[in-house]
Design an enzyme around this catalytic site. Structure first.
Site, short mmCIF file in Angstrom:
data_model
loop_
_atom_site.label_atom_id
_atom_site.label_comp_id
_atom_site.label_asym_id
_atom_site.label_seq_id
_atom_site.Cartn_x
_atom_site.Cartn_y
_atom_site.Cartn_z
N ALA A 172 0.89 -1.09 0.03
CA ALA A 172 -0.02 -0.08 0.05
C ALA A 172 0.92 1.27 -0.13
O ALA A 172 1.79 1.21 0.73
CB ALA A 172 -1.00 0.04 1.20
N LYS A 223 -3.84 -14.21 -1.07
CA LYS A 223 -2.82 -13.82 -0.33
C LYS A 223 -3.02 -14.01 0.97
O LYS A 223 -3.78 -13.36 1.63
CB LYS A 223 -2.04 -12.64 -0.74
N CYS A 237 -3.73 -8.68 5.46
CA CYS A 237 -3.45 -7.42 6.05
C CYS A 237 -3.72 -7.33 7.47
O CYS A 237 -4.88 -7.86 8.07
CB CYS A 237 -4.50 -6.21 5.29
C1 LIG Z 1 4.49 -0.63 3.37
C2 LIG Z 1 3.94 -1.88 3.19
C3 LIG Z 1 2.74 -2.02 2.74
C4 LIG Z 1 1.91 -3.48 2.40
N1 LIG Z 1 0.70 -3.33 1.74
C5 LIG Z 1 0.17 -4.64 1.37
C6 LIG Z 1 -0.94 -4.77 0.68
O1 LIG Z 1 -1.40 -3.80 0.21
N2 LIG Z 1 -1.44 -6.07 0.55
C7 LIG Z 1 -0.81 -7.24 0.97
O2 LIG Z 1 -1.22 -8.34 0.86
N3 LIG Z 1 0.31 -7.04 1.75
C8 LIG Z 1 0.91 -5.88 1.77
N4 LIG Z 1 2.13 -5.72 2.55
C9 LIG Z 1 2.90 -6.98 2.75
C10 LIG Z 1 3.70 -7.30 1.67
O3 LIG Z 1 2.89 -7.68 0.50
C11 LIG Z 1 4.71 -8.59 2.25
O4 LIG Z 1 3.99 -9.54 2.35
C12 LIG Z 1 5.31 -8.24 3.40
O5 LIG Z 1 5.98 -7.36 3.27
C13 LIG Z 1 6.33 -9.57 3.64
O6 LIG Z 1 7.37 -9.68 2.60
P1 LIG Z 1 8.88 -8.72 2.51
O7 LIG Z 1 9.61 -9.28 3.61
O8 LIG Z 1 9.55 -9.18 1.34
O9 LIG Z 1 8.50 -7.28 2.74
C14 LIG Z 1 2.74 -4.43 2.83
C15 LIG Z 1 3.89 -4.39 3.36
C16 LIG Z 1 4.49 -3.07 3.53
C17 LIG Z 1 6.00 -3.10 4.13
#
Ligand SMILES: Cc1cc2nc3c(=O)[nH]c(=O)nc-3n(C[C@H](O)[C@H](O)[C@H](O)COP(=O)(O)O)c2cc1C
Length: 324
Positions: free
Chosen positions: A18, A141, A101
């Protein structure tokens, strides 16, 4: 490999984030070699009420394909209506349902996102109804569960598959963990062993080694990266070289990082006002400039600027100063 009828070439998927995974960042991820990009979540209710700001979030460019648009919501009817509207407006290759989320506004107040993990029957109904309402594949997801007492990712993944989902992304942290602690990749492995649809593993990939390790240890089909790409979309290219050519490519230079900020700004201006783009780029500049000499004073200077041209001027001067 395929997700439903959608051909996906490569291994790295951009995570929905987001405020970040909009058209500009997705285009950059795509240019770096992302196999698939997920757009940030949009609210089902906001779409149903035809909220213009939310409809504007569906902006995309053809070159971003294949693209998945994610929806968050809590009831079947508005999920279905929102999915149909998304399909009509942007014809995404995939529609994704958010069941991960953790933020209180979504998971508690709206009983959406990760709250859905608490009700397996509802999951089945929602996924089935959305699958039946749009012609494109639908993915889901999920997190590992609501909290450590209720880890049910395997059960949820199986139910989603039964209901017609074409792939599952698993971020193996519970809702109560938020983003703290470590992602438990063992749960990705268990999900992969339990379903026959593609599984996208997610969580804590930060470099080429963790990328390869997740693929090797869990057997997942694709890897999704979020935070590891902030200010570092080059990681996708590095991972692809490492996985497919066994080669380690060099890190971007300071010049390349600054040029990427220019590109990011130009892509933002395709769909945002000058003012919004200059505010949004601030956080990215913080990430892009990590490791550049005097980054903090440059960031402070940029934070006083309110137009894209002013920001570009600071960056042009920074680039010059790096060669003096
Ligand atoms: C700033 C931010 C916004 C996110 N927004 C969403 C979102 O809109 N939808 C979603 O399914 N996950 C969202 N996530 C989770 C990520 O898609 C991901 O699952 C999570 O960051 C873990 O992966 P990573 O370790 O590669 O960051 C968000 C994560 C962050 C940090």
């Amino acid at each position: 490999m395929k997700i439903g009828n959608v051909e996906v070439n490569g291994k790295v998927v951009l995570a929905p984030m987001a405020g970040i995974s909009n058209s500009a960042f997705r285009r950059i991820a795509k240019e770096m070699g992302a196999a698939l990009v997920y757009a940030e979540m949009v609210s089902d209710k906001a779409l149903v009420y035809k909220n213009q700001k939310t409809i504007d979030m569906l902006y995309m460019k053809e070159e971003e394909r294949p693209i998945a648009q994610q929806i968050f919501g809590s009831d079947k009817e508005s999920f279905v209506e929102a999915a149909k509207l998304i399909y009509e407006v942007m014809h995404p290759d995939i529609i994704d349902i958010n069941m991960g989320c953790p933020v209180p506004k979504v998971a508690q107040r709206a009983q959406a996102g990760a709250a859905l993990l608490k009700d397996v029957n509802k999951i089945k109904e929602i996924v089935k109804a959305v699958v039946e309402s749009v012609p494109c594949p639908v993915t889901v997801k999920i997190r590992s569960g609501w909290d450590s007492e209720h880890i049910n990712a395997v059960e949820v993944a199986k139910v989603c598959e039964e209901a017609g989902a074409s792939a599952i992304t698993i971020h193996p942290r519970t809702r109560s963990q938020g983003y703290s602690g470590k992602a438990d990749w063992n749960i990705i492995k268990k999900v992969k062993e339990s379903v026959s649809i593609p599984v996208i593993g997610n969580g804590d990939i930060v470099d080429i080694y963790s990328a390869k390790r997740m693929l090797d240890e869990t057997g997942c089909d694709l890897i999704m990266i979020g935070r590891g790409l902030l200010g570092n979309p080059w990681l996708i290219k590095e991972i692809n070289s490492y996985l497919f050519d066994s080669s380690i490519i060099s890190k971007p230079s300071s010049d390349e990082k600054i040029d990427m900020i220019f590109k990011h700004l130009d892509y933002l201006l395709d769909f945002e006002s000058d003012k919004r783009a200059s505010l949004e780029i601030r956080m990215h500049i913080g990430w892009y400039l990590r490791g550049i000499p005097n980054a903090n004073s440059i960031k402070r200077e940029i934070f006083t600027k309110t137009s894209v041209n002013e920001i570009k001027e600071v960056l042009v001067n920074l680039k010059k100063s790096l060669h003096e």
